[in-house]
Design a protein around this motif. Structure first.
Motif, PDB file in Angstrom:
ATOM      1  N   ASP A   1     -17.756  14.201   0.157  1.00 36.98           N
ATOM      2  CA  ASP A   1     -18.946  13.458  -0.266  1.00 36.98           C
ATOM      3  C   ASP A   1     -18.577  12.122  -0.905  1.00 36.98           C
ATOM      4  OD1 ASP A   1     -20.716  15.381   0.625  1.00 36.98           O
ATOM      5  OD2 ASP A   1     -20.837  16.396  -1.314  1.00 36.98           O
ATOM      6  N   LYS A   2     -17.535  12.105  -1.704  1.00 39.07           N
ATOM      7  CA  LYS A   2     -17.147  10.886  -2.411  1.00 39.07           C
ATOM      8  C   LYS A   2     -16.643   9.799  -1.470  1.00 39.07           C
ATOM      9  CE  LYS A   2     -15.973  13.055  -6.760  1.00 39.07           C
ATOM     10  NZ  LYS A   2     -14.879  13.428  -7.671  1.00 39.07           N
ATOM     11  N   GLN A   3     -16.168  10.159  -0.312  1.00 37.16           N
ATOM     12  CA  GLN A   3     -15.642   9.167   0.607  1.00 37.16           C
ATOM     13  C   GLN A   3     -16.727   8.239   1.119  1.00 37.16           C
ATOM     14  OE1 GLN A   3     -12.339   8.835   0.578  1.00 37.16           O
ATOM     15  NE2 GLN A   3     -12.703  10.500  -0.847  1.00 37.16           N
ATOM     16  N   ASN A   4     -17.960   8.659   1.052  1.00 31.56           N
ATOM     17  CA  ASN A   4     -19.079   7.807   1.460  1.00 31.56           C
ATOM     18  C   ASN A   4     -19.930   7.421   0.259  1.00 31.56           C
ATOM     19  OD1 ASN A   4     -18.499   7.653   4.179  1.00 31.56           O
ATOM     20  ND2 ASN A   4     -19.472   9.608   4.590  1.00 31.56           N
ATOM     21  N   ASN A   5     -19.318   7.516  -0.932  1.00 38.46           N
ATOM     22  CA  ASN A   5     -19.987   7.155  -2.183  1.00 38.46           C
ATOM     23  C   ASN A   5     -21.284   7.913  -2.389  1.00 38.46           C
ATOM     24  OD1 ASN A   5     -17.976   5.265  -2.846  1.00 38.46           O
ATOM     25  ND2 ASN A   5     -18.957   3.762  -1.526  1.00 38.46           N
ATOM     26  N   ARG A   6     -21.316   9.141  -1.950  1.00 45.57           N
ATOM     27  CA  ARG A   6     -22.482   9.988  -2.168  1.00 45.57           C
ATOM     28  C   ARG A   6     -22.285  10.745  -3.463  1.00 45.57           C
ATOM     29  NH1 ARG A   6     -23.245  12.848   3.698  1.00 45.57           N
ATOM     30  NH2 ARG A   6     -23.761  10.968   4.825  1.00 45.57           N
TER      31      ARG A   6
ATOM     32  N   GLN B   1     -11.410   7.338   7.415  1.00 40.84           N
ATOM     33  CA  GLN B   1     -11.732   7.044   8.817  1.00 40.84           C
ATOM     34  C   GLN B   1     -12.124   8.316   9.564  1.00 40.84           C
ATOM     35  OE1 GLN B   1      -8.231   5.127  10.269  1.00 40.84           O
ATOM     36  NE2 GLN B   1      -8.748   3.132   9.380  1.00 40.84           N
ATOM     37  N   VAL B   2     -11.408   9.396   9.312  1.00 39.48           N
ATOM     38  CA  VAL B   2     -11.693  10.660   9.994  1.00 39.48           C
ATOM     39  C   VAL B   2     -13.016  11.244   9.516  1.00 39.48           C
ATOM     40  CG1 VAL B   2     -10.915  13.052  10.263  1.00 39.48           C
ATOM     41  CG2 VAL B   2      -9.272  11.188  10.432  1.00 39.48           C
ATOM     42  N   ILE B   3     -13.269  11.136   8.233  1.00 43.99           N
ATOM     43  CA  ILE B   3     -14.479  11.724   7.660  1.00 43.99           C
ATOM     44  C   ILE B   3     -15.723  10.996   8.140  1.00 43.99           C
ATOM     45  CG2 ILE B   3     -15.753  12.052   5.507  1.00 43.99           C
ATOM     46  CD1 ILE B   3     -13.018  12.647   4.184  1.00 43.99           C
ATOM     47  N   GLY B   4     -15.661   9.696   8.272  1.00 40.99           N
ATOM     48  CA  GLY B   4     -16.830   8.890   8.626  1.00 40.99           C
ATOM     49  C   GLY B   4     -17.636   9.474   9.766  1.00 40.99           C
ATOM     50  N   GLY B   5     -18.843   9.910   9.471  1.00 43.46           N
ATOM     51  CA  GLY B   5     -19.746  10.440  10.487  1.00 43.46           C
ATOM     52  C   GLY B   5     -19.560  11.915  10.797  1.00 43.46           C
ATOM     53  N   ASN B   6     -18.530  12.536  10.230  1.00 42.51           N
ATOM     54  CA  ASN B   6     -18.247  13.950  10.510  1.00 42.51           C
ATOM     55  C   ASN B   6     -18.343  14.815   9.262  1.00 42.51           C
ATOM     56  OD1 ASN B   6     -17.504  13.446  13.273  1.00 42.51           O
ATOM     57  ND2 ASN B   6     -15.643  12.513  12.461  1.00 42.51           N
ATOM     58  N   GLU B   7     -19.051  14.342   8.258  1.00 41.75           N
ATOM     59  CA  GLU B   7     -19.071  15.015   6.972  1.00 41.75           C
ATOM     60  C   GLU B   7     -19.479  16.489   7.072  1.00 41.75           C
ATOM     61  OE1 GLU B   7     -20.705  12.175   7.554  1.00 41.75           O
ATOM     62  OE2 GLU B   7     -19.796  10.678   6.239  1.00 41.75           O
ATOM     63  N   GLN B   8     -20.584  16.746   7.755  1.00 43.46           N
ATOM     64  CA  GLN B   8     -21.089  18.124   7.795  1.00 43.46           C
ATOM     65  C   GLN B   8     -20.141  19.042   8.553  1.00 43.46           C
ATOM     66  OE1 GLN B   8     -23.726  19.134   5.894  1.00 43.46           O
ATOM     67  NE2 GLN B   8     -22.824  21.108   6.391  1.00 43.46           N
ATOM     68  N   ALA B   9     -19.569  18.581   9.644  1.00 48.62           N
ATOM     69  CA  ALA B   9     -18.620  19.405  10.397  1.00 48.62           C
ATOM     70  C   ALA B   9     -17.385  19.719   9.550  1.00 48.62           C
ATOM     71  CB  ALA B   9     -18.209  18.693  11.683  1.00 48.62           C
TER      72      ALA B   9
ATOM     73  N   MET C   1       0.857  -1.176   0.000  1.00 47.51           N
ATOM     74  CA  MET C   1       0.000   0.000   0.000  1.00 47.51           C
ATOM     75  C   MET C   1       0.900   1.234   0.000  1.00 47.51           C
ATOM     76  SD  MET C   1      -2.875   1.082   2.785  1.00 47.51           S
ATOM     77  CE  MET C   1      -4.386   0.537   2.048  1.00 47.51           C
ATOM     78  N   GLY C   2       0.643   2.154  -0.925  1.00 43.89           N
ATOM     79  CA  GLY C   2       1.455   3.343  -1.032  1.00 43.89           C
ATOM     80  C   GLY C   2       1.068   4.403  -0.022  1.00 43.89           C
ATOM     81  N   LEU C   3       1.874   5.427   0.018  1.00 44.07           N
ATOM     82  CA  LEU C   3       1.644   6.536   0.946  1.00 44.07           C
ATOM     83  C   LEU C   3       0.296   7.206   0.694  1.00 44.07           C
ATOM     84  CD1 LEU C   3       2.657   8.455   3.157  1.00 44.07           C
ATOM     85  CD2 LEU C   3       3.717   9.813   1.351  1.00 44.07           C
ATOM     86  N   LEU C   4      -0.033   7.442  -0.580  1.00 48.56           N
ATOM     87  CA  LEU C   4      -1.308   8.097  -0.886  1.00 48.56           C
ATOM     88  C   LEU C   4      -2.497   7.222  -0.499  1.00 48.56           C
ATOM     89  CD1 LEU C   4      -0.541   9.856  -4.278  1.00 48.56           C
ATOM     90  CD2 LEU C   4      -0.720  10.873  -2.017  1.00 48.56           C
ATOM     91  N   ASP C   5      -2.373   5.939  -0.733  1.00 48.79           N
ATOM     92  CA  ASP C   5      -3.458   5.032  -0.330  1.00 48.79           C
ATOM     93  C   ASP C   5      -3.633   5.039   1.183  1.00 48.79           C
ATOM     94  OD1 ASP C   5      -4.026   4.248  -2.941  1.00 48.79           O
ATOM     95  OD2 ASP C   5      -2.590   2.592  -2.871  1.00 48.79           O
ATOM     96  N   ASP C   6      -2.515   5.083   1.902  1.00 46.76           N
ATOM     97  CA  ASP C   6      -2.557   5.125   3.362  1.00 46.76           C
ATOM     98  C   ASP C   6      -3.230   6.406   3.849  1.00 46.76           C
ATOM     99  OD1 ASP C   6      -2.007   4.151   5.976  1.00 46.76           O
ATOM    100  OD2 ASP C   6      -0.261   5.492   6.089  1.00 46.76           O
ATOM    101  N   LEU C   7      -2.868   7.540   3.231  1.00 43.55           N
ATOM    102  CA  LEU C   7      -3.472   8.822   3.611  1.00 43.55           C
ATOM    103  C   LEU C   7      -4.961   8.850   3.285  1.00 43.55           C
ATOM    104  CD1 LEU C   7      -0.690  11.331   2.529  1.00 43.55           C
ATOM    105  CD2 LEU C   7      -1.362  10.706   4.853  1.00 43.55           C
ATOM    106  N   LYS C   8      -5.314   8.274   2.134  1.00 50.56           N
ATOM    107  CA  LYS C   8      -6.729   8.235   1.760  1.00 50.56           C
ATOM    108  C   LYS C   8      -7.521   7.397   2.759  1.00 50.56           C
ATOM    109  CE  LYS C   8      -9.886   7.196  -1.988  1.00 50.56           C
ATOM    110  NZ  LYS C   8     -10.056   6.658  -3.328  1.00 50.56           N
ATOM    111  N   GLY C   9      -6.964   6.276   3.175  1.00 53.15           N
ATOM    112  CA  GLY C   9      -7.632   5.432   4.153  1.00 53.15           C
ATOM    113  C   GLY C   9      -7.832   6.144   5.479  1.00 53.15           C
ATOM    114  N   LYS C  10      -6.813   6.877   5.900  1.00 57.70           N
ATOM    115  CA  LYS C  10      -6.931   7.635   7.150  1.00 57.70           C
ATOM    116  C   LYS C  10      -7.971   8.741   7.018  1.00 57.70           C
ATOM    117  CE  LYS C  10      -2.358   6.563   8.857  1.00 57.70           C
ATOM    118  NZ  LYS C  10      -1.050   7.054   9.265  1.00 57.70           N
ATOM    119  N   ALA C  11      -8.001   9.396   5.855  1.00 61.37           N
ATOM    120  CA  ALA C  11      -8.988  10.456   5.624  1.00 61.37           C
ATOM    121  C   ALA C  11     -10.399   9.886   5.689  1.00 61.37           C
ATOM    122  CB  ALA C  11      -8.747  11.131   4.275  1.00 61.37           C
TER     123      ALA C  11
END
Length: 89
Positions: free
Chosen positions: A57-62, A13-21, A1-11
């Motif tokens: 929005d795309k992180q939750n396939n919206r 996790q952080v975004i999940g449930g906090n989209e509006q904030a 897994m590359g650095l960008l994939d790792d950062l995307k995965g972390k993003a």
């Protein structure tokens, strides 16, 4: 897994449930920068805000906007600008 994939995965996790904030924070940060530059770069700042909000929005396939529905050309009418001409029309 590359650095960008790792950062995307972390993003994701952080975004999940906090989209509006997060989107509110993006808006406030852009407005702050816009106020500090006197509106000089408002169009660019708005574009970055839209891109960042779309990413959230795309992180939750919206979908970020309504789907584009292409209409077939009507016989006897010229094509819309940017569309290739079809023989016989």
């Amino acid at each position: 897994m590359g650095l960008l994939d790792d950062l995307k995965g972390k993003a994701q996790q952080v975004i999940g449930g906090n989209e509006q904030a997060i989107k509110d924070g993006i808006e406030k940060a852009g407005d702050f920068v816009d106020s500090k530059t006197g509106g000089k770069h408002a169009d660019k700042i708005d574009a970055v805000q839209r891109g960042a909000s779309d990413f959230v929005d795309k992180q939750n396939n919206r979908p970020t906007s309504d789907p584009v529905v292409e209409q077939p050309p009507v016989a006897g009418q010229p094509p819309v600008a940017g569309e290739p001409r079809q023989p016989g029309l």
